[in-house]
Design a protein around this motif. Structure first.
Motif: not given
Length: 391
Positions: A318-336, A369-377
């Motif tokens: 879901a974090a991948v989806a959040i990051a992807a949506a935040a990058c695209v103008p006009g999505t609810l995530v991007n607007l928020a 979306v080409d790549t989404v990166s995040m750090s975990r452990s």
């Protein structure tokens, strides 16, 4: 009195691991009983019994599960036959109270543990493992047919598990593991072709929603449209059966709109996907640990449900989806998040914050979306054999 009418338990090599904010039971495919080495009823029955499902008490007392969506998980790893990949990774989300295993999506948190497990299990060619440095384990995510690159720190030829990397939602620090989700979209990034759709939900009304396929199919709605602020914690949502039922109705209608199911009733048999999340603009709140999160620390607030309950932190996919949506103008995530063009987003979740990077572009075929990166452990909690009654 002893009786040979009941066969002894099987002993199956297994590793109990935490990955990100989840944990699950990991298996090498070759260690499973032959009937469970192929998809089907035998495999599902075995994994259900390992976890302790279905459990009408909702406790998983007689199994390895933790009776939450984050801890009712299984992973099967094998050497990959795919070119330029080291291992195949198959994720099974085990239902807690129903007799089924959902194979419809990935677990982004446990993805971080697949690399270390593969190395520990001897599934990665030793010539690809540095004595000291970072090993990049090339993972084929078999549920969704996608590539993951798991960057595992190595010290003196062994996986480094301890460290000072802190992850909100995990109590103790550990070594940092970066996970790259390569081309994480499945089919069209926006299955309807729109960045915002309207969902007509019986008993709820008409809601704006962003429906996205990136990491995992996800439905985003505005927190305010359902009477929330985006600062909610688990007790605020999970303690109200009517609220949970409302979210499930929205999720079912969204799943139909995304083409994942034909009728809303089918959503009950597809608990793992799609996810549903609600978003709001930045605001201060207290995380579940009591840690204060300031409004200026985050770009957006997100709360997500998994398996019918508000997640205690955030699912990796879901974090991948959040990051992807935040990058695209006009999505609810991007607007928020303030309508800005961005290549990374820091969002607030019930346990704290998380920063995720994403690279998205608009093509003739639509957004990609080409790549989404995040750090975990990740770390091994226990290894040995799991005992399970199984015929």
């Amino acid at each position: 009195m002893a009786s040979n009418a009941y066969p002894p338990q099987l002993k199956i090599p297994a590793t109990y691991m935490r990955g990100g904010t989840s944990k699950g039971v990991f298996f090498n495919l070759d260690d499973l009983p032959p009937p469970a080495q192929v998809p089907g009823d035998a495999r599902d029955r075995l994994l259900l019994r390992v976890i302790g499902s279905p459990d009408p008490y909702g406790k998983h007392t007689d199994g390895m599960g933790g009776a939450t969506s984050s801890t009712s998980k299984t992973v099967i790893v094998s050497r990959s036959e795919k070119p330029d990949h080291d291992v195949d990774y198959l994720f099974g989300q085990v239902s807690i109270d129903k007799p089924f295993v959902d194979w419809s999506g990935n677990c982004g948190n446990l993805s971080a543990a697949v690399g270390p497990f593969a190395i520990h299990a001897g599934l990665v060619d030793k010539t690809r493992l540095p004595e000291n440095g970072t090993a990049t384990v090339r993972v084929w995510q078999a549920n969704i047919g996608k590539t993951l690159l798991v960057h595992v720190p190595m010290v003196n030829g062994d996986v480094q598990e301890t460290g000072d990397f802190e992850l909100d939602g995990v109590t103790f620090p550990a070594a940092e593991i970066r996970v790259d989700f390569v081309a994480p979209g499945e089919g069209a990034m926006f299955p309807t072709g729109n960045v915002i759709d309207q969902l007509e939900v019986p008993g709820v009304g008409t809601l704006d929603a962003t429906l996205i396929n990136a990491g995992i199919p996800t439905i985003f709605i505005n927190a305010g449209s359902m009477g929330f602020t985006g600062t909610e914690l688990q007790p605020d949502i999970n303690g109200n059966a009517d609220t949970l039922a409302m979210f499930e109705r929205v999720r079912a209608v969204g799943a139909v709109k995304m083409g994942l199911i034909n009728e809303p009733e089918e959503a009950a048999l597809r608990q793992h996907t799609p996810k549903i999340a609600f978003v709001a603009g930045p605001a201060a709140y207290l995380a579940a640990s009591g840690k204060p999160v300031a409004g200026n620390e985050v770009d957006v607030l997100v709360r997500a449900l998994s398996m019918g309950r508000l997640h205690h932190a955030m699912m990796g996919t879901a974090a991948v989806a959040i990051a992807a949506a935040a990058c695209v103008p006009g999505t609810l995530v991007n607007l928020a998040a303030g309508r800005e063009e961005r290549e990374r987003v820091t969002f607030g979740h019930p346990s704290g914050t998380l920063t995720v990077g994403a690279s998205a572009r608009n093509t003739e075929q639509g957004w990609r979306v080409d790549t989404v990166s995040m750090s975990r452990s990740a770390r091994i909690l226990m290894e040995g054999v799991v005992r399970v009654p199984f015929e």
